[in-house]
Scaffold this motif. Structure first.
Motif, PDB file in Angstrom:
ATOM      1  N   VAL A  80       0.843  -1.203   0.000  1.00  0.00           N
ATOM      2  CA  VAL A  80       0.000   0.000   0.000  1.00  0.00           C
ATOM      3  C   VAL A  80       0.881   1.256   0.000  1.00  0.00           C
ATOM      4  O   VAL A  80       0.575   2.247  -0.662  1.00  0.00           O
ATOM      5  CB  VAL A  80      -0.959  -0.009   1.215  1.00  0.00           C
ATOM      6  N   ARG A  81       2.001   1.181   0.732  1.00  0.00           N
ATOM      7  CA  ARG A  81       2.897   2.340   0.756  1.00  0.00           C
ATOM      8  C   ARG A  81       3.480   2.591  -0.635  1.00  0.00           C
ATOM      9  O   ARG A  81       3.575   3.732  -1.086  1.00  0.00           O
ATOM     10  CB  ARG A  81       4.013   2.104   1.770  1.00  0.00           C
ATOM     11  N   LEU A  82       3.841   1.536  -1.328  1.00  0.00           N
ATOM     12  CA  LEU A  82       4.348   1.695  -2.702  1.00  0.00           C
ATOM     13  C   LEU A  82       3.271   2.299  -3.595  1.00  0.00           C
ATOM     14  O   LEU A  82       3.543   3.166  -4.426  1.00  0.00           O
ATOM     15  CB  LEU A  82       4.795   0.340  -3.267  1.00  0.00           C
TER      16      LEU A  82
ATOM     17  N   ILE B  48      11.612  10.015   1.804  1.00  0.00           N
ATOM     18  CA  ILE B  48      12.949   9.942   1.195  1.00  0.00           C
ATOM     19  C   ILE B  48      13.102   8.658   0.397  1.00  0.00           C
ATOM     20  O   ILE B  48      13.529   8.665  -0.741  1.00  0.00           O
ATOM     21  CB  ILE B  48      14.028   9.983   2.286  1.00  0.00           C
ATOM     22  N   TYR B  49      12.739   7.565   1.038  1.00  0.00           N
ATOM     23  CA  TYR B  49      12.995   6.276   0.400  1.00  0.00           C
ATOM     24  C   TYR B  49      11.732   5.766  -0.281  1.00  0.00           C
ATOM     25  O   TYR B  49      10.628   6.173   0.040  1.00  0.00           O
ATOM     26  CB  TYR B  49      13.507   5.278   1.436  1.00  0.00           C
ATOM     27  N   GLU B  50      11.917   4.864  -1.227  1.00  0.00           N
ATOM     28  CA  GLU B  50      10.787   4.401  -2.023  1.00  0.00           C
ATOM     29  C   GLU B  50      10.823   2.888  -2.167  1.00  0.00           C
ATOM     30  O   GLU B  50      10.570   2.358  -3.235  1.00  0.00           O
ATOM     31  CB  GLU B  50      10.807   5.086  -3.389  1.00  0.00           C
ATOM     32  N   CYS B  51      11.170   2.207  -1.080  1.00  0.00           N
ATOM     33  CA  CYS B  51      11.261   0.756  -1.141  1.00  0.00           C
ATOM     34  C   CYS B  51      10.035   0.114  -0.509  1.00  0.00           C
ATOM     35  O   CYS B  51       9.951  -1.096  -0.433  1.00  0.00           O
ATOM     36  CB  CYS B  51      12.519   0.284  -0.427  1.00  0.00           C
ATOM     37  N   LEU B  53       9.200   0.541   2.621  1.00  0.00           N
ATOM     38  CA  LEU B  53       9.337   0.630   4.071  1.00  0.00           C
ATOM     39  C   LEU B  53       9.204   2.080   4.509  1.00  0.00           C
ATOM     40  O   LEU B  53       9.422   2.996   3.728  1.00  0.00           O
ATOM     41  CB  LEU B  53      10.693   0.072   4.514  1.00  0.00           C
ATOM     42  N   GLU B  54       8.883   2.241   5.775  1.00  0.00           N
ATOM     43  CA  GLU B  54       8.679   3.579   6.296  1.00  0.00           C
ATOM     44  C   GLU B  54      10.013   4.317   6.377  1.00  0.00           C
ATOM     45  O   GLU B  54      11.010   3.750   6.830  1.00  0.00           O
ATOM     46  CB  GLU B  54       8.055   3.472   7.685  1.00  0.00           C
ATOM     47  N   SER B  55       9.996   5.574   5.943  1.00  0.00           N
ATOM     48  CA  SER B  55      11.231   6.354   5.988  1.00  0.00           C
ATOM     49  C   SER B  55      11.530   6.769   7.421  1.00  0.00           C
ATOM     50  O   SER B  55      10.644   7.203   8.146  1.00  0.00           O
ATOM     51  CB  SER B  55      11.102   7.605   5.118  1.00  0.00           C
ATOM     52  N   LYS B  56      12.787   6.631   7.794  1.00  0.00           N
ATOM     53  CA  LYS B  56      13.205   7.076   9.135  1.00  0.00           C
ATOM     54  C   LYS B  56      14.419   7.977   8.976  1.00  0.00           C
ATOM     55  O   LYS B  56      15.350   7.638   8.262  1.00  0.00           O
ATOM     56  CB  LYS B  56      13.578   5.866  10.003  1.00  0.00           C
TER      57      LYS B  56
END
Lengths: 198, 125
Positions: A80-82, B48-51, B53-56
């Motif tokens: 969903v995030r993607l 920031i990131y686009e994988c 996962l949540e950006s930290k």
């Protein structure tokens, strides 16, 4: 005038023709269906014939998500995030029984019973796994949908309207299950079956 | 004299076309966004990131200045070897003045090394 051989077109037609013939799918696979998707990109089936061969490794550069494989509850927040990170206009093909409905793992505690409970789906490709030709057919259906989309007016899709959002809630792991268990704007649980006499 | 006959007129025309082409396209894009495609930013989309996962945190990485200092020192002595190699190869055929020049070169470098050492630049903090 078209019947007389005069080429006439509209702004929307040119725009839709352009995006229908230059689809950039997101490069990611979840399970067995991903192998079939890889075959689609290889020489025998050659998705390049449809202008959709540039599988992007970044959601920000992709406009088509091919949900291929079993979507587990552990993987769902990432999916969903993607989807949220993809720029509009974007489309979604659901490939295979698992992503459509959970498939053979439907009764499993760890499998999402259809990705359409969380993100909007444009085309369903049935099969377990579907053959590459089926995915190509799904792609052609997406192209058809793109070509017929109006840019303005009440029938315009969500990304051309200012009053809609492209953010879908990302589920989190709750005490027993995902929270929320589904996106209520996209999917409603079926009414319980009431049998007479009980 | 007309503008067209000026010897540099074609350069001005070239610069104007080269500037107008991308600027025109950018303008069309802005117009398109204004007319049809409302931007819909969100924290996830601007992450920031686009994988998935949540950006930290952020994407800025802090390097110690010593990292660059070590790199420069390595480069200096690497180049020194490069200069000394032809000298060593042709040592027998060079006059004594060449020997003096090379000694001065090595002494200057050694002085720099001693200076850096005394200042404590070679100690990793």
């Amino acid at each position: 005038m078209r019947r007389q051989g005069v080429l006439l077109t509209s702004f929307a037609e040119i725009y839709n023709w352009g995006r229908a013939n230059s689809i950039w799918p997101l490069q990611f696979g979840l399970a067995c269906c991903a192998i079939e998707m890889i075959c689609v990109a290889a020489a025998r089936f050659d998705i390049a014939r449809f202008g959709a061969e540039i599988f992007r490794a970044s959601p920000r550069q992709a406009d088509l998500m091919i949900m291929n494989g079993t979507v587990t509850k552990k993987m769902l927040p990432q999916v969903v995030r993607l989807w949220n990170q993809m720029g509009e206009p974007k489309f979604c093909i659901v490939m295979g029984a698992c992503a459509s409905s959970g498939g053979p793992f439907r009764e499993g505690y760890n499998v999402v019973k259809g990705i359409d409970r969380f993100i909007p789906v444009d085309v369903y490709v049935p099969g377990c796994p579907p053959r590459p030709e089926a995915l190509l057919h799904g792609l052609m259906e997406i192209q058809k949908k793109m070509r017929e989309e109006p840019l303005t007016g009440p029938d315009a899709p969500r990304y051309f309207r200012k009053d809609t959002t492209c953010e879908y809630p990302i589920p989190e792991f709750g005490e027993h299950d995902l929270v929320p268990p589904y996106n209520s704007e996209l999917w409603k649980p079926p009414a319980p079956i009431v049998r007479e006499g009980k | 004299m007309t503008i067209a006959s000026h010897p540099y007129a074609f350069i001005a025309l070239f610069v104007a076309v080269a500037a107008a082409f991308p600027l025109g396209l950018l303008l069309v894009c802005r117009l398109w966004v204004w007319a049809f495609q409302p931007p819909k930013p969100s924290p996830v989309k601007n992450g920031i990131y686009e994988c998935g996962l949540e950006s930290k945190g952020d994407s800025w990485i802090q390097f110690k200045a010593h990292y660059y200092l070590y790199a420069i020192l390595f480069l200096i002595f690497d180049v020194e070897v490069l200069f000394l190699l032809p000298f060593a190869a042709s040592f027998n055929v060079l006059p004594w003045q060449a020997l003096l020049v090379m000694l001065a070169f090595i002494l200057l470098l050694a002085e720099g090394l001693v200076w850096a050492w005394n200042r404590g630049h070679l100690e990793w903090k």
